[in-house]
Scaffold this active site. Structure first.
Site, short mmCIF file in Angstrom:
data_model
loop_
_atom_site.label_atom_id
_atom_site.label_comp_id
_atom_site.label_asym_id
_atom_site.label_seq_id
_atom_site.Cartn_x
_atom_site.Cartn_y
_atom_site.Cartn_z
CB CYS A 1 -0.92 -0.02 1.22
SG CYS A 1 -1.91 1.48 1.36
CB CYS B 1 -5.43 -0.56 6.44
SG CYS B 1 -5.05 -0.88 4.73
#
Ligand code: ATP
EC number: 2.8.1.13
Length: 370
Positions: free
Chosen positions: A100, A196
């Site tokens: 990410c 996340c």
């Protein structure tokens, strides 16, 4: 003179809020941007992204800075989530948060920030950047408990050239204190934990939506069938919980030591220091160094094979075929394919590589580990 503009990635959490505040104090023209990377509704049906963006708005208003939201759900799905699922299918334990950073926070987000005429991009990561002698070095954050260089280790100097980490010199306690003194609405907000997009949700329940479960046998290293597993992707090397075979054998806890993908078998061994849990080295690919230098060479340094592991002494051999052979000074427990091996020279994060294979400790050297 025109103020330099900084676009701050604001998650709605304390760290990025304080980062934005510190930059404003320093005289920058600060813009807060919230990224929506995942259409996330938690187990209670609440969309956490909507709540987080509300916090961003409130904090931005308190600080008197403009804010925007940008949607990277497609980029995140294509570049991060599909990789995550593919790796799990291969029986590996991927770290999507590392990807990410390289694909979203320090690529798509940076491009977006530049379209807002940003001179710099900032985040609330606990890490530092040293820009001496025209070189860019990534350093651990001052707070050893919060250091996030592990997650930033696949970035290069190019990614970091316009990046600021305003809270890298602070401890979490200091950051929270600043937020409390400013009465920021999120001053006492809990830190986010876990991957996340999964957040606090149950990993198995979440994954069931994306990967069909393929139950199979749990076996000891002697081949004894001890129970059944729900699907190899739900387990990782060194895992103890959730095996459901506690009563078997001598009573010592069982640990996952390997996965036999071909036969869909989860291999377990008993005892927290079982030699099958330990390895003496690893082979890794996707080598990335902050300074971009991936030429073949051998050097000594320290390494971490998962976040929150103490540094281990290693020798790294970068081979002409673009892979790395990492030799450990002492056997290390639960090193896992798919995870990231991150290399350090004291406080400097050199870079990292993705673990492909682990070299298991020979049973005869078992005593060295315990
Ligand atoms: N949804 C998001 N939108 C914009 N920026 C984000 C977002 N999520 C994370 N970031 C940026 O990346 C940094 C590190 O993210 P991480 O998820 O580790 O947050 P954290 O350490 O809990 O920080 P925070 O307290 O700011 O949430 C954040 O401080 C923030 O600058």
């Amino acid at each position: 003179m025109k103020k330099k503009r900084v676009v701050v990635g604001m998650s709605g959490g304390v760290d990025s809020s304080v980062a934005a505040y510190l930059l404003k104090q320093e005289g920058y023209d600060v813009i807060g941007v919230f990224m929506k990377n995942w259409d996330d509704t938690n187990d209670d049906g609440v969309c956490t992204a909507t709540e987080d963006y509300e916090d961003v708005k409130r904090v931005a208003n308190q600080l008197g800075i403009p804010y925007y939201s940008v949607n990277f759900e497609k980029e995140y799905w294509d570049r991060v989530f599909t990789y995550f699922i593919d790796e799990l299918k291969r029986g590996r334990t991927p770290n999507p948060d590392v990807l990410c950073n390289t694909e979203i926070k320090f690529k798509a987000f940076v491009d977006y920030a530049l379209s807002l005429d940003a001179d710099y991009i900032a985040t609330g990561h606990y890490a530092r950047i040293n820009r001496e002698n025209g070189q860019i070095a990534l350093l651990r954050g001052k707070d050893p408990n919060k250091d996030q260089t592990y997650f930033l280790s696949q970035l290069t100097a190019e990614h970091l050239s316009k990046v600021l980490f305003p809270i890298g010199e602070l401890t979490k306690d200091e950051v929270r204190k600043i937020a409390q003194e400013l009465n920021l609405v999120n001053a006492n907000k809990k830190d986010s934990t876990g991957i996340c997009f999964i957040g606090e949700r149950n990993f198995k329940n979440f994954l069931k939506n994306y990967l069909p479960a393929q139950p199979g046998e749990i076996r000891s290293l002697d081949g004894e069938v001890l129970g059944t597993h729900d699907g190899l992707m739900y387990y990782t090397i060194g895992q103890r919980k959730g095996l459901g075979i506690g009563g078997k054998g001598t009573g010592e806890p069982w640990y996952v030591v390997d996965k036999d993908l071909e036969n869909n078998v989860l291999l377990v061994a008993q005892g927290k220091n079982h030699p099958a849990l330990f390895s003496t080295g690893l082979i890794a690919s996707n080598i990335s160094f902050i300074n971009g230098d991936v030429r073949p060479r051998t050097f000594a340094c320290t390494a971490k094979f998962r976040y929150r592991q103490e540094d281990q002494k290693v020798t790294v051999h970068i081979r002409p075929n673009g892979t790395a052979f990492v030799e450990f000074e002492k056997p290390v427990k639960a090193v896992t394919p798919g995870q990231v091996a991150v290399f350090y020279d004291n406080d400097v994060c050199l870079g990292s590589a993705i673990i492909d294979e682990v070299i298991k400790m020979d049973a005869s050297t078992a005593t060295a580990a315990s």
